[in-house]
Design an enzyme around this catalytic site. Sequence first.
Site, PDB file in Angstrom:
ATOM      1  N   THR A 117     -13.333  20.346   5.384  1.00  0.00           N
ATOM      2  CA  THR A 117     -12.639  21.032   6.478  1.00  0.00           C
ATOM      3  C   THR A 117     -11.578  20.152   7.123  1.00  0.00           C
ATOM      4  O   THR A 117     -11.683  18.910   7.093  1.00  0.00           O
ATOM      5  CB  THR A 117     -13.669  21.434   7.573  1.00  0.00           C
ATOM      6  OG1 THR A 117     -12.970  21.823   8.746  1.00  0.00           O
ATOM      7  CG2 THR A 117     -14.575  20.284   7.941  1.00  0.00           C
ATOM      8  N   TYR A 141     -19.735  18.837  13.792  1.00  0.00           N
ATOM      9  CA  TYR A 141     -19.474  19.605  12.564  1.00  0.00           C
ATOM     10  C   TYR A 141     -18.530  18.825  11.638  1.00  0.00           C
ATOM     11  O   TYR A 141     -18.815  18.650  10.447  1.00  0.00           O
ATOM     12  CB  TYR A 141     -18.879  20.973  12.928  1.00  0.00           C
ATOM     13  CG  TYR A 141     -18.284  21.714  11.751  1.00  0.00           C
ATOM     14  CD1 TYR A 141     -19.092  22.195  10.726  1.00  0.00           C
ATOM     15  CD2 TYR A 141     -16.903  21.904  11.664  1.00  0.00           C
ATOM     16  CE1 TYR A 141     -18.536  22.858   9.641  1.00  0.00           C
ATOM     17  CE2 TYR A 141     -16.347  22.573  10.586  1.00  0.00           C
ATOM     18  CZ  TYR A 141     -17.155  23.047   9.571  1.00  0.00           C
ATOM     19  OH  TYR A 141     -16.607  23.696   8.489  1.00  0.00           O
ATOM     20  N   PHE A 169      -8.265  24.580   5.903  1.00  0.00           N
ATOM     21  CA  PHE A 169      -7.822  24.821   7.264  1.00  0.00           C
ATOM     22  C   PHE A 169      -8.491  26.155   7.660  1.00  0.00           C
ATOM     23  O   PHE A 169      -9.678  26.304   7.412  1.00  0.00           O
ATOM     24  CB  PHE A 169      -6.295  24.702   7.345  1.00  0.00           C
ATOM     25  CG  PHE A 169      -5.899  23.231   7.347  1.00  0.00           C
ATOM     26  CD1 PHE A 169      -6.195  22.418   6.255  1.00  0.00           C
ATOM     27  CD2 PHE A 169      -5.344  22.631   8.458  1.00  0.00           C
ATOM     28  CE1 PHE A 169      -5.932  21.040   6.270  1.00  0.00           C
ATOM     29  CE2 PHE A 169      -5.068  21.266   8.490  1.00  0.00           C
ATOM     30  CZ  PHE A 169      -5.356  20.476   7.398  1.00  0.00           C
ATOM     31  N   GLY A 282     -14.312  20.006  21.756  1.00  0.00           N
ATOM     32  CA  GLY A 282     -14.078  19.524  20.400  1.00  0.00           C
ATOM     33  C   GLY A 282     -13.046  20.304  19.613  1.00  0.00           C
ATOM     34  O   GLY A 282     -12.966  20.185  18.393  1.00  0.00           O
TER      35      GLY A 282
END
Length: 327
Positions: A117, A141, A169, A282
């Site tokens: 990611t 994450y 993305f 975040g």
Amino acid sequence: MAILVTGGAGYIGSVMVDLLLAQNESVVVLDDLSRGHRETLDDRTVFYQGETGNRDLVRQICAEHEIELCIHFAALTYVGESVAEPKLYFEKNVAHGIGLLDVLTSAGVRGFVLSSTAAVYGEPVRTPIDEEHPQQPANPYGWTKLMMEKILADYDRAYGLKYVALRYFNAAGATERLGEHHNPETHLIPNILQAALGKTDQVSVFGNNYPTPDGTAIRDYIHVSDLCRAHLRALDYLRAGNSSESINLGNGEGYSVLEVIEAVRRVTGCEIRVQFDPPRAGDPSRLVADATKARSVLGWAPVHKLEAIVESAWKWHQSHPDGYGSS
Ligand SMILES: NC(=O)c1ccc[n+]([C@@H]2O[C@H](COP(=O)([O-])OP(=O)(O)OC[C@H]3O[C@@H](n4cnc5c(N)ncnc54)[C@H](O)[C@@H]3O)[C@@H](O)[C@H]2O)c1
């Protein structure tokens, strides 16, 4: 020889399974259905319900099928949840990932594709983001995915496991049969479409004071079919005996939350009410891919732009107003 697809009943994994079957690949899916939908899988797919960290089950799969390669989608994927429940994320995404890798390497599987990611980069220090960009994830994450990449690099060195880590993305859009249904839904486009369908009163925009032109966060949206085509290229790449790589997958174009809402208004013709809420913990302000490496290494390029992504998702949401039958 079969391809093991973990998380194959999830949003991206299910589209991947369809694409693999269309290429006449033989597919085995492992999914615990904690966040996926059994209805996405048809009877051409061999399905095992269980966790990736269940070593006995993965051993059984390897004994019953000759697994050539694994595409590993299975993970928990909510940034906010990872901030609130980091132990869950390190357990499910990293500890289970290690269990899976250990059994697969022991069984002689030599190729692995990881769903990584853009969150491995954290708050960008330059955009667009290439693969050499510093990696300082802004949330647990992102760290779980970065840890999986590091583990893979060491498994390659020690055990010769070749891998491609694909750093997605923002996946979005739908095929005719398969679309995005998370519960709760944290992704922007399905949430705006729920508002367009009148299922919700308004769409929440998290943060309007980011250092971006309209103050809302900028993301790079990539159609789920484009994304899955890149995985086919990654399988070819591994089958050709190439070296391990980490590669960005994006369109290379950024759209702010308000621009995406405008695109949905254009496509659907619906008025969409917006509510501004505080930014989520975040969440970086701007994530846009430099996807040059995907072109040069995998020979892959995305074909869908934002409007086409929204159109495909709108079609699916109209035909599946409640998503899949299960939640
Ligand atoms: N959707 C995005 O925009 C995006 C962006 C970047 C990376 N990714 C990554 O892509 C992958 C797929 O994302 P998605 O949006 O399809 O998510 P999803 O939640 O729809 O699918 C994940 C699937 O994995 C299963 N699963 C989760 N943990 C499991 C475990 N321990 N054992 C077995 N099955 C398990 C779930 O039941 C679900 O079917 C994830 O790894 C995610 O981190 C997604």
